[in-house]
Motif scaffolding. Structure first.
Motif, PDB file in Angstrom:
ATOM      1  N   PHE A 178       0.829  -1.201   0.000  1.00 54.13           N
ATOM      2  CA  PHE A 178       0.000   0.000   0.000  1.00 54.13           C
ATOM      3  C   PHE A 178       0.869   1.259   0.000  1.00 54.13           C
ATOM      4  O   PHE A 178       0.627   2.189  -0.772  1.00 54.13           O
ATOM      5  CB  PHE A 178      -0.941   0.009   1.204  1.00 54.13           C
ATOM      6  CG  PHE A 178      -1.797   1.237   1.265  1.00 54.13           C
ATOM      7  CD1 PHE A 178      -2.923   1.350   0.478  1.00 54.13           C
ATOM      8  CD2 PHE A 178      -1.453   2.300   2.087  1.00 54.13           C
ATOM      9  CE1 PHE A 178      -3.704   2.503   0.503  1.00 54.13           C
ATOM     10  CE2 PHE A 178      -2.221   3.449   2.130  1.00 54.13           C
ATOM     11  CZ  PHE A 178      -3.353   3.547   1.328  1.00 54.13           C
ATOM     12  N   GLU A 179       1.891   1.287   0.856  1.00 55.47           N
ATOM     13  CA  GLU A 179       2.746   2.474   0.929  1.00 55.47           C
ATOM     14  C   GLU A 179       3.550   2.650  -0.360  1.00 55.47           C
ATOM     15  O   GLU A 179       3.776   3.772  -0.805  1.00 55.47           O
ATOM     16  CB  GLU A 179       3.671   2.390   2.145  1.00 55.47           C
ATOM     17  CG  GLU A 179       2.949   2.504   3.484  1.00 55.47           C
ATOM     18  CD  GLU A 179       2.191   3.820   3.629  1.00 55.47           C
ATOM     19  OE1 GLU A 179       2.540   4.809   2.952  1.00 55.47           O
ATOM     20  OE2 GLU A 179       1.223   3.852   4.414  1.00 55.47           O
ATOM     21  N   ARG A 182       0.971   4.148  -2.683  1.00 59.61           N
ATOM     22  CA  ARG A 182       0.053   5.144  -2.129  1.00 59.61           C
ATOM     23  C   ARG A 182      -0.148   6.343  -3.060  1.00 59.61           C
ATOM     24  O   ARG A 182      -1.278   6.794  -3.276  1.00 59.61           O
ATOM     25  CB  ARG A 182       0.529   5.628  -0.762  1.00 59.61           C
ATOM     26  CG  ARG A 182      -0.417   6.648  -0.128  1.00 59.61           C
ATOM     27  CD  ARG A 182       0.188   7.287   1.098  1.00 59.61           C
ATOM     28  NE  ARG A 182       0.102   6.458   2.283  1.00 59.61           N
ATOM     29  CZ  ARG A 182      -0.931   6.489   3.136  1.00 59.61           C
ATOM     30  NH1 ARG A 182      -1.966   7.281   2.896  1.00 59.61           N
ATOM     31  NH2 ARG A 182      -0.925   5.730   4.216  1.00 59.61           N
ATOM     32  N   ILE A 185      -2.322   5.382  -5.898  1.00 57.64           N
ATOM     33  CA  ILE A 185      -3.685   5.104  -5.417  1.00 57.64           C
ATOM     34  C   ILE A 185      -4.441   6.414  -5.199  1.00 57.64           C
ATOM     35  O   ILE A 185      -5.593   6.562  -5.613  1.00 57.64           O
ATOM     36  CB  ILE A 185      -3.634   4.275  -4.116  1.00 57.64           C
ATOM     37  CG1 ILE A 185      -3.165   2.851  -4.412  1.00 57.64           C
ATOM     38  CG2 ILE A 185      -5.004   4.261  -3.426  1.00 57.64           C
ATOM     39  CD1 ILE A 185      -2.798   2.061  -3.168  1.00 57.64           C
ATOM     40  N   GLU A 186      -3.789   7.370  -4.544  1.00 55.87           N
ATOM     41  CA  GLU A 186      -4.463   8.627  -4.217  1.00 55.87           C
ATOM     42  C   GLU A 186      -4.731   9.482  -5.450  1.00 55.87           C
ATOM     43  O   GLU A 186      -5.693  10.257  -5.477  1.00 55.87           O
ATOM     44  CB  GLU A 186      -3.625   9.396  -3.196  1.00 55.87           C
ATOM     45  CG  GLU A 186      -3.607   8.720  -1.821  1.00 55.87           C
ATOM     46  CD  GLU A 186      -2.707   9.426  -0.830  1.00 55.87           C
ATOM     47  OE1 GLU A 186      -1.915  10.296  -1.266  1.00 55.87           O
ATOM     48  OE2 GLU A 186      -2.788   9.101   0.371  1.00 55.87           O
ATOM     49  N   ASN A 274      -8.129   2.652  -4.603  1.00 61.96           N
ATOM     50  CA  ASN A 274      -8.688   3.997  -4.720  1.00 61.96           C
ATOM     51  C   ASN A 274     -10.140   3.999  -4.253  1.00 61.96           C
ATOM     52  O   ASN A 274     -10.598   4.933  -3.592  1.00 61.96           O
ATOM     53  CB  ASN A 274      -8.579   4.486  -6.162  1.00 61.96           C
ATOM     54  CG  ASN A 274      -9.172   5.871  -6.359  1.00 61.96           C
ATOM     55  OD1 ASN A 274     -10.293   6.006  -6.838  1.00 61.96           O
ATOM     56  ND2 ASN A 274      -8.426   6.906  -5.988  1.00 61.96           N
ATOM     57  N   THR A 277     -10.134   3.239  -0.188  1.00 64.96           N
ATOM     58  CA  THR A 277      -9.701   4.349   0.673  1.00 64.96           C
ATOM     59  C   THR A 277     -10.766   5.431   0.828  1.00 64.96           C
ATOM     60  O   THR A 277     -10.750   6.185   1.801  1.00 64.96           O
ATOM     61  CB  THR A 277      -8.406   4.991   0.134  1.00 64.96           C
ATOM     62  OG1 THR A 277      -8.605   5.384  -1.233  1.00 64.96           O
ATOM     63  CG2 THR A 277      -7.234   4.035   0.229  1.00 64.96           C
ATOM     64  N   GLU A 292      -6.092  -4.352   5.283  1.00 64.80           N
ATOM     65  CA  GLU A 292      -5.998  -3.015   4.701  1.00 64.80           C
ATOM     66  C   GLU A 292      -6.931  -2.028   5.393  1.00 64.80           C
ATOM     67  O   GLU A 292      -6.560  -0.883   5.657  1.00 64.80           O
ATOM     68  CB  GLU A 292      -6.287  -3.085   3.203  1.00 64.80           C
ATOM     69  CG  GLU A 292      -5.185  -3.786   2.428  1.00 64.80           C
ATOM     70  CD  GLU A 292      -5.661  -4.416   1.127  1.00 64.80           C
ATOM     71  OE1 GLU A 292      -4.801  -4.768   0.312  1.00 64.80           O
ATOM     72  OE2 GLU A 292      -6.893  -4.572   0.943  1.00 64.80           O
ATOM     73  N   LEU A 296      -6.155   1.353   7.529  1.00 65.74           N
ATOM     74  CA  LEU A 296      -6.741   2.633   7.128  1.00 65.74           C
ATOM     75  C   LEU A 296      -7.802   3.141   8.105  1.00 65.74           C
ATOM     76  O   LEU A 296      -8.262   4.276   7.977  1.00 65.74           O
ATOM     77  CB  LEU A 296      -7.367   2.491   5.737  1.00 65.74           C
ATOM     78  CG  LEU A 296      -6.387   2.196   4.602  1.00 65.74           C
ATOM     79  CD1 LEU A 296      -7.133   1.761   3.344  1.00 65.74           C
ATOM     80  CD2 LEU A 296      -5.518   3.418   4.317  1.00 65.74           C
ATOM     81  N   GLY A 350       4.807  -0.631   6.859  1.00 64.57           N
ATOM     82  CA  GLY A 350       5.319  -0.440   5.513  1.00 64.57           C
ATOM     83  C   GLY A 350       6.802  -0.733   5.363  1.00 64.57           C
ATOM     84  O   GLY A 350       7.381  -0.420   4.317  1.00 64.57           O
TER      85      GLY A 350
END
Length: 366
Positions: A178-179, A182, A185-186, A274, A277, A292, A296, A350
């Motif tokens: 994820f990191e 990231r 994704i964002e 995406n 989150t 996950e 989060l 991470g």
């Protein structure tokens, strides 16, 4: 001479776990990594997109196993990986998770006296009706090194009499992934593409046999989702197995007719995360999503009687429910009637891939 390391990937969850480790090992001068794709997931949407998402190269070796019964998949993988090792023997084999390829490749390597490391070792659901539980137990029994994601996994292995020197607590590799991703994704626009607003929708994934193979259970879930979709938009990523069962039992049209339901194909990791989150709630029977969402701090309803990741319930935002509880449990979350005080478990930071590389270098004498 560099140590030759085989890194085994078989199914979607494996790809996201091997990616940070592949990149970390590839940067080391003391080893050479051979990426082995067993082909257990053979649909492009279910595998090729994941390799692209994680900047993984084309696999060095593709075993092309495909679908089949548990025995067929396990047997074919066992034979194919044995031949691969005989043709080009690795110094180490790293297997991941709990799919059929995990136990098959571990067994093939072990019988050839190739050291085996199991990433994500020690997880237990206590439910032997789950084929994954059998794979976990057997793989941990024969692996030389057991890399665990959480303290409870260490405790499970110790209770089974496994020697302490075989166990190394390294943390959760999924969160490295994820990191690692990231930023992408964002910046991804899947939410925008679907016209979704942050915290105003829920994400759904359901695929386990206990939920989708029983017509009665599947109908109960569909009815709950249809009713819930009148209160919140549901984005349902429909697994091929689930779609087949929905069509077989004439339930797909009921979902398609629900105005608040958005049925989509399985997504690549970046697009899917995406969506996750930005969700107000997730409904799943997946293992990875439990982790996950805990990381989060997003409420997660897991439609299963047990979980091999109990730390996500004890410390995280996860709750186990039955199919008949889905509607009321989801409504409670959406109304703010549930209090989630999620915290991140130890070493879910991470940085797991680096700890794995250091441990493997030590064990390999580098």
């Amino acid at each position: 001479m560099p140590k030759k390391i085989d890194l085994i990937a078989a199914a979607r969850p494996n790809f996201m776990k091997v990616a940070p480790l592949f990149h970390a090992l590839s940067a080391q001068p003391w080893c050479e990594v051979r990426l082995v794709h067993t082909g257990q997931h053979y649909d492009a949407n279910m595998s090729d997109a994941f390799f692209a998402d994680f900047d993984l190269p084309k696999p060095d070796l593709h075993l092309g196993i495909g679908s089949g019964t548990h025995a067929e998949q396990t047997g074919r993988t066992l034979m194919a990986y044995e031949q691969a090792c005989l043709a080009d023997r690795p110094d180490w084999t790293i297997v991941v998770g709990d799919v059929n390829a995990t136990i098959a490749c571990a067994l093939a390597a072990s019988k050839l006296h190739i050291p085996v490391a199991h990433l994500e070792a020690g997880l237990r659901s206590r439910d032997r009706y789950m084929p994954e539980e059998i794979n976990r137990i057997l793989t941990d029994a024969i692996a030389d090194v057991l890399w665990t994601p959480s303290i409870d996994a260490n405790e499970n292995l110790a209770a089974e009499g496994i020697a302490e020197q075989r166990i190394e607590f390294v943390g959760n590799i999924m969160l490295d992934t994820f990191e690692l991703m990231r930023g992408r994704i964002e910046s991804q626009g899947k939410r925008d593409e679907l016209g979704l607003s942050v915290r105003e929708y829920a994400v759904v994934t359901l695929h386990r046999p206990g939920n989708v193979d029983s017509p009665e259970t599947l109908e109960t879930l569909v009815e709950a989702l249809v009713r819930l979709s009148t209160e919140v938009t549901l984005v349902f990523a429909v697994h091929p197995r689930t779609r087949n069962r929905l069509e077989q039992h004439a339930l797909l049209e009921r979902l398609q007719a629900a105005s608040g339901m958005r049925l989509i194909e399985p997504q690549g990791y970046i697009d899917f995360m995406n969506l996750v989150t930005g969700a107000a709630l997730t409904i799943t029977d997946s293992g990875g999503m439990q982790e996950e969402t805990t990381y989060l701090g997003i409420p997660c309803l897991t439609v299963r009687p047990t979980t091999e990741r109990p730390i996500t319930v004890e410390q995280g935002s996860n709750r186990l429910i039955g199919a008949s509880e889905l509607l009321s449990a989801a409504q409670a979350v959406l109304k703010g009637e549930c209090c989630y005080t999620a915290s991140r478990p130890e070493l879910w930071d991470g940085q797991t891939a680096g700890r794995i590389v250091a441990d493997l270098a030590r064990r390999a004498g580098k």
